[in-house]
Write an enzyme that holds these catalytic residues in place. Sequence first.
Site, PDB file in Angstrom:
ATOM      1  N   LYS A 116      10.790  -6.374  -1.792  1.00  0.00           N
ATOM      2  CA  LYS A 116      10.710  -5.437  -2.924  1.00  0.00           C
ATOM      3  C   LYS A 116       9.466  -4.562  -2.750  1.00  0.00           C
ATOM      4  O   LYS A 116       8.347  -4.992  -3.018  1.00  0.00           O
ATOM      5  CB  LYS A 116      10.596  -6.179  -4.259  1.00  0.00           C
ATOM      6  CG  LYS A 116      10.733  -5.224  -5.429  1.00  0.00           C
ATOM      7  CD  LYS A 116      10.069  -5.704  -6.692  1.00  0.00           C
ATOM      8  CE  LYS A 116       8.660  -5.252  -6.865  1.00  0.00           C
ATOM      9  NZ  LYS A 116       8.403  -3.805  -6.868  1.00  0.00           N
ATOM     10  N   GLY A 170      -1.120  -7.840  -4.793  1.00  0.00           N
ATOM     11  CA  GLY A 170      -1.144  -7.056  -6.027  1.00  0.00           C
ATOM     12  C   GLY A 170      -2.383  -7.405  -6.831  1.00  0.00           C
ATOM     13  O   GLY A 170      -3.358  -7.941  -6.299  1.00  0.00           O
ATOM     14  N   GLU A 205      -2.436 -12.347  -2.455  1.00  0.00           N
ATOM     15  CA  GLU A 205      -3.574 -11.515  -2.020  1.00  0.00           C
ATOM     16  C   GLU A 205      -3.863 -10.570  -3.172  1.00  0.00           C
ATOM     17  O   GLU A 205      -3.078  -9.657  -3.435  1.00  0.00           O
ATOM     18  CB  GLU A 205      -3.216 -10.702  -0.767  1.00  0.00           C
ATOM     19  CG  GLU A 205      -2.926 -11.526   0.461  1.00  0.00           C
ATOM     20  CD  GLU A 205      -4.156 -12.209   1.014  1.00  0.00           C
ATOM     21  OE1 GLU A 205      -5.286 -11.777   0.726  1.00  0.00           O
ATOM     22  OE2 GLU A 205      -3.990 -13.205   1.722  1.00  0.00           O
ATOM     23  N   CYS A 231      -8.144  -2.782  -1.605  1.00  0.00           N
ATOM     24  CA  CYS A 231      -8.624  -4.056  -2.157  1.00  0.00           C
ATOM     25  C   CYS A 231     -10.016  -4.359  -1.623  1.00  0.00           C
ATOM     26  O   CYS A 231     -10.784  -5.067  -2.266  1.00  0.00           O
ATOM     27  CB  CYS A 231      -7.661  -5.173  -1.809  1.00  0.00           C
ATOM     28  SG  CYS A 231      -7.243  -5.222  -0.069  1.00  0.00           S
ATOM     29  N   GLU A 289     -12.259  -4.566 -11.567  1.00  0.00           N
ATOM     30  CA  GLU A 289     -11.700  -3.733 -10.496  1.00  0.00           C
ATOM     31  C   GLU A 289     -11.193  -2.422 -11.097  1.00  0.00           C
ATOM     32  O   GLU A 289     -10.296  -2.417 -11.936  1.00  0.00           O
ATOM     33  CB  GLU A 289     -10.541  -4.469  -9.810  1.00  0.00           C
ATOM     34  CG  GLU A 289     -10.069  -3.752  -8.565  1.00  0.00           C
ATOM     35  CD  GLU A 289      -8.922  -4.462  -7.850  1.00  0.00           C
ATOM     36  OE1 GLU A 289      -7.992  -4.931  -8.530  1.00  0.00           O
ATOM     37  OE2 GLU A 289      -8.957  -4.526  -6.608  1.00  0.00           O
TER      38      GLU A 289
END
Length: 499
Positions: free
Chosen positions: A178, A231, A253, A287, A388
């Site tokens: 996906k 994600g 992750e 990230c 973040e």
Amino acid sequence: MTVTGARTFKNFIGGEWVDAASGETFESVSPADGETLGVFPKSGPEDVDRAAAVAKQAFEEWRLVPAPKRGEILFRFAQLLAEHKAELTDLMTHEMGKVKPEAGGDVQEAIDMSYYMAGEGRRLWGQTTPSELRDKFNMSVRMPIGVVGVITPWNFPIAIPSWKIAPALVCGNTIVFKPATDTPLLGERFVELLVEAGVPAGVVNVVHGGGAAVGDRLVRHPDVPVITLTGSRETGVQVMRNAADCLKHIHLELGGKNAIIVLDDADLDLAADGILWSAFGTSGQRCTAASRVIVQEGVYDALASHLVAAAEKLRLGVGWEDDTDVGPVINEGALEKIHSYTQIGIDEGAKLLTGGEVASGNGLDKGFYYRPTLFGDVDPQMRIAQEEIFGPTTALIRVEDFDEAVRVSNGIRYGLSSSIFTRDVNKAFRAMRDLVAGITYVNAGTIGAEVHLPFGGTKDTGNGHREAGQAALDVFTEWKSIYVDYSGKLQKAQIDTAS
Ligand code: NAD
């Protein structure tokens, strides 16, 4: 390249291109200029069920294909990625928005990963060990697990699928993939090239659609024993919770809040280059982006003014133009979130040194552009230093010495990447030991992973797994220990100790 216009694309299930059962669709729109790049099936649980059933069936044959043969298909895939590198790079500048050199790097990472994992087809090493009994042989081997649900973000739309799909395939698993709804066209191209490389029908399936409808069904599906997700932390927590009833293997992750430490003895020009690249590359949407810069007080003022001057020279624009330094952010929601953190920083008392605004004019209004933003005098506990932001915003934090720098670097919930600029070898080695993160760079920014080393983070960045390198194989296989007794008699381990 020719952008495909509003062509309509489909899911890929059991070797056939098919619409979503509902017939509903969504569009992929360029964050750079608002162009519609394609129309995609807005799938639902029934499409996932179909793909999972096909993948489960295909697993029974794919697991028996010799691993070197599976590796040869990946080798061909790597070659195809290389042949199509320019096209994919250009498409990425349109669909995801990153600038051309970075988009090329994203594709190159997938090429490297596919070649690396192709080689794994001739390794996939287990162990042989002596037995404690006579005339007995012991070994452990890696076994594929079954159907892997691959759920990816939009920020590395070719590289991240390769980090997951290449190792999963070489280990003998089948896939339901996906892609992120912001980058479905790149996901589609990825699968088309896998098919061209010779992946048999049913082994790789793609189901487009959102996290709540498609991702969640994959996570809860009883015939999908492994989920690999890259994600946000929030999504990771939901996925882990929702998969608990099936006791799935979950590989996560997640986010980061990475810091670069600059000590008084650092090469300041080099450090500034590393900071600019790590903070504003991919518009800060990595990230591993450096969203904190921890600076020893002796060089704080000099570094801050150097960074402000350099940040103000960066040219914003569409990623496919050669002189663009910083591209758009992914969508309107991201732009609003990033801008809201500028206000949060100001309200918290941080000093806005440059940026802090949505960029407009010169065609930028057609997309989602944010000025590279630097905050000074940031307290490590402020939200802009803890959360973040995932945009081109970084926070300068002043510290007295090395020990405080390490404490501040570690004082967050995440633990992905870390970096130190120093010419003192003792401090460099202490940093390598004491920074609590999955990655530490010395005299380089926080970004730039290579595919043959483990990649991932500590603390809330994940759940202890790693992608890339040999470590990735642990996500996609289970160990089986095998004992072969050729003594011709019943020998009992731990009991027949005299032999
Ligand atoms: P996101 O969490 O919003 O979405 C990631 C994927 O999960 C998407 O495909 C989404 O549709 C899907 N999803 C969302 N909710 C779901 C649910 N309940 N069940 C199943 N699937 C669901 O993240 P994003 O905005 O696409 O990506 C940015 C985030 O990814 C940042 O936090 C970034 O740090 C992180 N990231 C981490 C790494 C890493 O290796 N650690 C690499 C790249 C990005």
